[in-house]
Scaffold this motif. Structure first.
Motif, PDB file in Angstrom:
ATOM      1  N   UNK A 112      42.412  39.013  40.032  1.00 10.82           N
ATOM      2  CA  UNK A 112      43.590  38.178  39.763  1.00 10.82           C
ATOM      3  C   UNK A 112      43.679  37.099  40.827  1.00 10.82           C
ATOM      4  N   UNK A 113      43.933  35.857  40.399  1.00 10.60           N
ATOM      5  CA  UNK A 113      43.959  34.742  41.343  1.00 10.60           C
ATOM      6  C   UNK A 113      45.180  33.858  41.089  1.00 10.60           C
ATOM      7  N   UNK A 149      38.641  37.606  37.330  1.00 12.80           N
ATOM      8  CA  UNK A 149      38.827  38.599  36.276  1.00 12.80           C
ATOM      9  C   UNK A 149      37.866  39.757  36.483  1.00 12.80           C
ATOM     10  N   UNK A 150      37.850  40.672  35.539  1.00 12.18           N
ATOM     11  CA  UNK A 150      36.996  41.853  35.621  1.00 12.18           C
ATOM     12  C   UNK A 150      35.938  41.789  34.530  1.00 12.18           C
ATOM     13  N   UNK A 179      47.836  38.695  33.170  1.00 15.23           N
ATOM     14  CA  UNK A 179      47.127  38.042  34.263  1.00 15.23           C
ATOM     15  C   UNK A 179      46.105  37.037  33.755  1.00 15.23           C
ATOM     16  N   UNK A 180      45.513  37.299  32.588  1.00 16.32           N
ATOM     17  CA  UNK A 180      44.444  36.444  32.082  1.00 16.32           C
ATOM     18  C   UNK A 180      44.865  34.989  31.948  1.00 16.32           C
ATOM     19  N   UNK A 216      37.130  36.701  31.593  1.00 18.31           N
ATOM     20  CA  UNK A 216      36.656  36.577  32.975  1.00 18.31           C
ATOM     21  C   UNK A 216      35.789  35.340  33.057  1.00 18.31           C
ATOM     22  N   UNK A 217      35.574  34.873  34.290  1.00 17.67           N
ATOM     23  CA  UNK A 217      34.833  33.636  34.500  1.00 17.67           C
ATOM     24  C   UNK A 217      33.888  33.779  35.690  1.00 17.67           C
ATOM     25  N   UNK A 218      32.696  33.225  35.563  1.00 10.62           N
ATOM     26  CA  UNK A 218      31.766  33.090  36.683  1.00 10.62           C
ATOM     27  C   UNK A 218      31.802  31.636  37.126  1.00 10.62           C
TER      28      UNK A 218
END
Length: 326
Positions: free
Chosen positions: A244-245, A266-267, A283-284, A317-319
């Motif tokens: 979470x950011x 994310x996870x 959170x997303x 989620x993101x890279x």
């Protein structure tokens, strides 16, 4: 007008400025250890440039277009002894011999981003590198099968321990190769139990200076405060997973963490998703807004998104691929 030589003074504004002989310049350079001082000597004259240039360049970021394999090899031959960080052009195939030459020219390498396969990493790169711990961002990891937790580089090479983090959203894989199997230094924290103050009071003060990769607990949100702690405590950090950011925390970590090469927001681990799926329903959206705010930042070379379906919900989620500064 006479030409200046090593034993002839130059007239400058009525004053006589002696020109030092090359032998004396060599002796001066040999006694200089500070890299910033050596960098100044690049601009003194052509001779000092040729003398110090192989020792001052520590990072090479090659553009994706307009650079040939010959250009890269020539550059590494000239400056490779001091190079520690290299990012090769994306989506390029390189033969085995290229990576052998690269590693022999750059034995002090501590980070490499390339399309090398895992066999090329094991058999062509690692045998020639002098550092006990080296990080790699393999952008075409799917081409290298048979990745084991522990493997030998060769029958004649010492055994190495490998840590892998393959990305669910793309073919990239972050890898840490460690040849010192007897060391008790902790360079990777993939998980820790939640406790108020654990990150601030125990984990970062104890392990931060040696950490190469860190996975935050799902309750430790990457706020500006947490980002500042990580930046100040983890001078070697290459890889960060933040479930979470906040936008300001993500921006701060990209702006000030010079060694960082990748962030996962994310996870992406299925087991963690199953455990915390209820928590991340809200959170997303905030994560997505934070990622969008840094997508065009100058250090970001890619943003790869991933969606997973759990309990009728879509988890995101993101890279974020980052160009390291050192």
């Amino acid at each position: 007008m006479p030409t200046a030589s090593a034993d002839m003074p130059i007239a400058l504004s009525g004053h006589s400025v002696p020109v030092l002989p090359n032998e004396l310049l060599i002796q001066i350079v040999n006694f200089v250890d500070d890299r910033s001082t050596l960098a100044i000597l690049l601009f003194v004259c052509k001779f000092t440039y040729r003398l110090v240039s192989p020792h001052v360049y520590t990072k090479a970021i090659f553009p994706d277009e307009g650079v040939t394999m010959t250009d890269i090899i020539r550059f590494c031959h000239q400056y490779g002894r001091s190079l520690k960080t290299i990012k090769l052009p994306q989506r390029r195939y390189y033969p085995d011999t290229f990576f052998s030459v690269l590693a022999q020219s750059c034995p002090n390498l501590i980070f490499l981003q390339s399309s090398a396969t895992f066999p090329q990493l094991v058999h062509r790169l690692l045998p020639h590198l002098e550092q006990t711990t080296t990080c790699f961002m393999l952008t075409q990891a799917s081409a290298g099968m048979g990745m084991d937790e522990t493997t030998a580089a060769d029958d004649d090479q010492p055994e190495r321990l490998f840590d892998f983090y393959p990305f669910a959203c793309c073919s990239c894989c972050f890898t840490v190769a460690n040849s010192d199997l007897t060391s008790d230094v902790v360079t990777r924290i993939p998980h820790y139990y939640h406790h108020p103050g654990a990150l601030r009071s125990a984990i970062l003060p104890t392990f931060g200076p040696d950490l190469l990769s860190l996975t935050l607990n799902s309750y430790d949100i990457l706020t500006a405060t947490v980002a500042h702690m990580i930046i100040s405590r983890c001078p070697r950090l290459r890889f960060l997973v933040a479930p979470a950011v906040k936008a300001e925390g993500l921006w701060m970590i990209l702006r000030w963490c010079d060694t960082l090469a990748a962030v996962v927001v994310g996870i992406q681990d299925e087991e963690d998703l199953e455990q915390h799926h209820q928590q991340y329903i809200s959170v997303d959206d905030e994560n997505e807004k934070a990622v969008a705010s840094v997508e065009h930042y100058k250090r970001v070379w890619c943003v790869h998104a991933h969606k997973a379906h759990f309990f009728g919900q879509i988890r995101k989620s993101w890279h974020i691929g980052i160009v390291p500064r050192k």
